[in-house]
Scaffold this motif. Structure first.
Motif, short mmCIF file in Angstrom:
data_model
loop_
_atom_site.label_atom_id
_atom_site.label_comp_id
_atom_site.label_asym_id
_atom_site.label_seq_id
_atom_site.Cartn_x
_atom_site.Cartn_y
_atom_site.Cartn_z
N LEU A 22 0.83 -1.21 0.00
CA LEU A 22 0.00 0.00 0.00
C LEU A 22 0.86 1.26 0.00
O LEU A 22 0.49 2.27 -0.60
N ARG A 23 2.04 1.20 0.64
CA ARG A 23 2.97 2.34 0.59
C ARG A 23 3.52 2.52 -0.83
O ARG A 23 3.64 3.64 -1.32
N ALA A 24 3.85 1.41 -1.49
CA ALA A 24 4.36 1.48 -2.87
C ALA A 24 3.27 1.99 -3.81
O ALA A 24 3.57 2.74 -4.76
N ARG A 25 2.02 1.60 -3.57
CA ARG A 25 0.91 2.13 -4.38
C ARG A 25 0.80 3.64 -4.20
O ARG A 25 0.61 4.38 -5.16
N ARG A 26 0.93 4.11 -2.97
CA ARG A 26 0.88 5.55 -2.72
C ARG A 26 1.99 6.26 -3.49
O ARG A 26 1.75 7.29 -4.13
N GLU A 27 3.19 5.72 -3.44
CA GLU A 27 4.31 6.32 -4.16
C GLU A 27 4.03 6.38 -5.66
O GLU A 27 4.28 7.40 -6.30
N GLU A 63 11.30 -4.43 -0.06
CA GLU A 63 10.86 -3.38 -0.99
C GLU A 63 9.91 -3.98 -2.03
O GLU A 63 10.22 -4.99 -2.66
N VAL A 64 8.74 -3.36 -2.20
CA VAL A 64 7.78 -3.80 -3.20
C VAL A 64 8.15 -3.16 -4.53
O VAL A 64 8.21 -1.93 -4.65
N LEU A 65 8.40 -4.01 -5.53
CA LEU A 65 8.83 -3.55 -6.85
C LEU A 65 7.65 -3.37 -7.80
O LEU A 65 7.74 -2.58 -8.74
N ALA A 66 6.58 -4.13 -7.59
CA ALA A 66 5.41 -4.07 -8.47
C ALA A 66 4.22 -4.68 -7.74
O ALA A 66 4.39 -5.45 -6.80
N GLY A 67 3.03 -4.34 -8.22
CA GLY A 67 1.84 -4.89 -7.58
C GLY A 67 0.60 -4.82 -8.46
O GLY A 67 0.56 -4.08 -9.44
N ILE A 68 -0.36 -5.63 -8.08
CA ILE A 68 -1.68 -5.69 -8.74
C ILE A 68 -2.71 -6.06 -7.67
O ILE A 68 -2.41 -6.83 -6.76
N ARG A 69 -3.92 -5.54 -7.84
CA ARG A 69 -5.05 -6.00 -7.02
C ARG A 69 -6.00 -6.76 -7.93
O ARG A 69 -6.31 -6.32 -9.03
N VAL A 116 -2.46 -1.59 -10.95
CA VAL A 116 -1.28 -2.23 -11.53
C VAL A 116 -0.15 -1.20 -11.57
O VAL A 116 -0.34 -0.10 -12.07
N PHE A 117 1.01 -1.56 -11.03
CA PHE A 117 2.14 -0.64 -11.08
C PHE A 117 3.46 -1.41 -11.04
O PHE A 117 3.53 -2.53 -10.56
N VAL A 118 4.47 -0.78 -11.60
CA VAL A 118 5.86 -1.20 -11.43
C VAL A 118 6.57 0.03 -10.90
O VAL A 118 6.48 1.12 -11.48
N SER A 119 7.27 -0.12 -9.79
CA SER A 119 7.94 1.01 -9.15
C SER A 119 8.94 1.66 -10.09
O SER A 119 9.65 0.99 -10.85
N ARG A 120 9.02 2.98 -10.01
CA ARG A 120 10.01 3.69 -10.82
C ARG A 120 11.43 3.39 -10.35
O ARG A 120 12.39 3.72 -11.04
N ASN A 121 11.57 2.75 -9.20
CA ASN A 121 12.89 2.37 -8.69
C ASN A 121 13.44 1.10 -9.34
O ASN A 121 14.60 0.75 -9.11
N GLN A 131 7.83 -7.35 -14.67
CA GLN A 131 6.52 -7.43 -15.32
C GLN A 131 6.13 -8.89 -15.55
O GLN A 131 4.97 -9.27 -15.32
N HIS A 132 7.06 -9.69 -16.02
CA HIS A 132 6.78 -11.10 -16.28
C HIS A 132 6.38 -11.82 -14.99
O HIS A 132 5.38 -12.55 -14.96
N ASP A 133 7.13 -11.62 -13.93
CA ASP A 133 6.82 -12.26 -12.64
C ASP A 133 5.45 -11.81 -12.13
O ASP A 133 4.67 -12.62 -11.62
N LEU A 134 5.15 -10.52 -12.28
CA LEU A 134 3.87 -9.98 -11.83
C LEU A 134 2.71 -10.60 -12.60
O LEU A 134 1.72 -11.06 -12.01
N MET A 135 2.82 -10.63 -13.93
CA MET A 135 1.76 -11.19 -14.76
C MET A 135 1.61 -12.70 -14.56
O MET A 135 0.49 -13.22 -14.52
N THR A 136 2.71 -13.41 -14.42
CA THR A 136 2.65 -14.85 -14.20
C THR A 136 1.93 -15.17 -12.90
O THR A 136 1.05 -16.04 -12.85
N GLU A 137 2.27 -14.44 -11.85
CA GLU A 137 1.61 -14.67 -10.56
C GLU A 137 0.13 -14.27 -10.63
O GLU A 137 -0.73 -14.94 -10.05
N MET A 138 -0.18 -13.19 -11.34
CA MET A 138 -1.58 -12.78 -11.49
C MET A 138 -2.39 -13.89 -12.18
O MET A 138 -3.48 -14.24 -11.74
#
Length: 195
Positions: A22-27, A63-69, A116-121, A131-138
């Protein structure tokens, strides 16, 4: 690098991962994109973060690098259902109601992806892997939940990276400018994705 699917049932076993998500989403959404969204204690959240949802995080060393709900299209909480449907119904003034080319579905086999986001970091050389890991897990999480399709409001450049990831999706609405970002609803077909 790890990828984790969180739910209200298991988030207690993952320490601060949910709050870090949720902190990474805010960022990403409030600080970087300057979207006017609810926040508290440095975290972004909304009415769709409920026990019906699942959250996917790609993370490393806390550190959260990417996320999806992920939210089922059958979800109901008071007057709300899921983001795309509620926007179409005119309940979310910041998202145009003409975002879909058809009536928003309410089906147990269709889930919505949002936030859906990928951190700018994330360095450019790692973005494709993240992105691949995020989509595969989704896809894996959605299939375990009985989904055969995922509907998502995503950046309008989705068709560029979705093909590189070997995923099958089609546009489900027009390209729209939402809060200064070009976005479009896409419909992903999970039955043809073998990841």
């Amino acid at each position: 690098m790890e990828t984790t699917t969180l739910s209200f049932q298991n988030m207690h076993t993952h320490g601060e991962l949910f709050t870090n998500l949720l902190r990474a989403r805010r960022e990403s959404f409030i600080v970087q994109n300057r979207w006017d969204l609810p926040e508290a204690d440095g975290m972004e959240f909304d009415q769709y973060d409920t026990p019906a949802s699942r959250w996917i995080a790609v993370h490393e060393f806390g550190e959260v690098l990417a996320g999806i709900r992920l939210t089922p299209t059958t979800a109901r909480v008071g007057m709300y259902s899921y983001m795309i449907r509620d926007a179409q119904r005119g309940l979310l003034p910041s998202i145009p109601s003409n975002l879909l080319d058809f009536e928003a579905p309410v089906e147990p086999h269709i889930w919505e992806s949002s936030r859906v986001f990928v951190s700018r970091n994330v360095p450019a050389k790692l973005r494709m892997k993240v992105q691949h890991d995020l989509m595969t897990e989704m896809i894996n999480a959605a299939r375990k939940l009985g989904a055969t399709q995922i509907l998502g409001l995503v950046p309008a450049v989705w068709s560029r990276w979705i093909k590189r990831l070997g995923l099958d999706a089609e546009p489900a609405g027009p390209v729209l400018n939402i809060d200064g970002s070009e976005s479009q609803v896409a419909l992903m077909h999970l039955s043809t994705n073998l990841h």
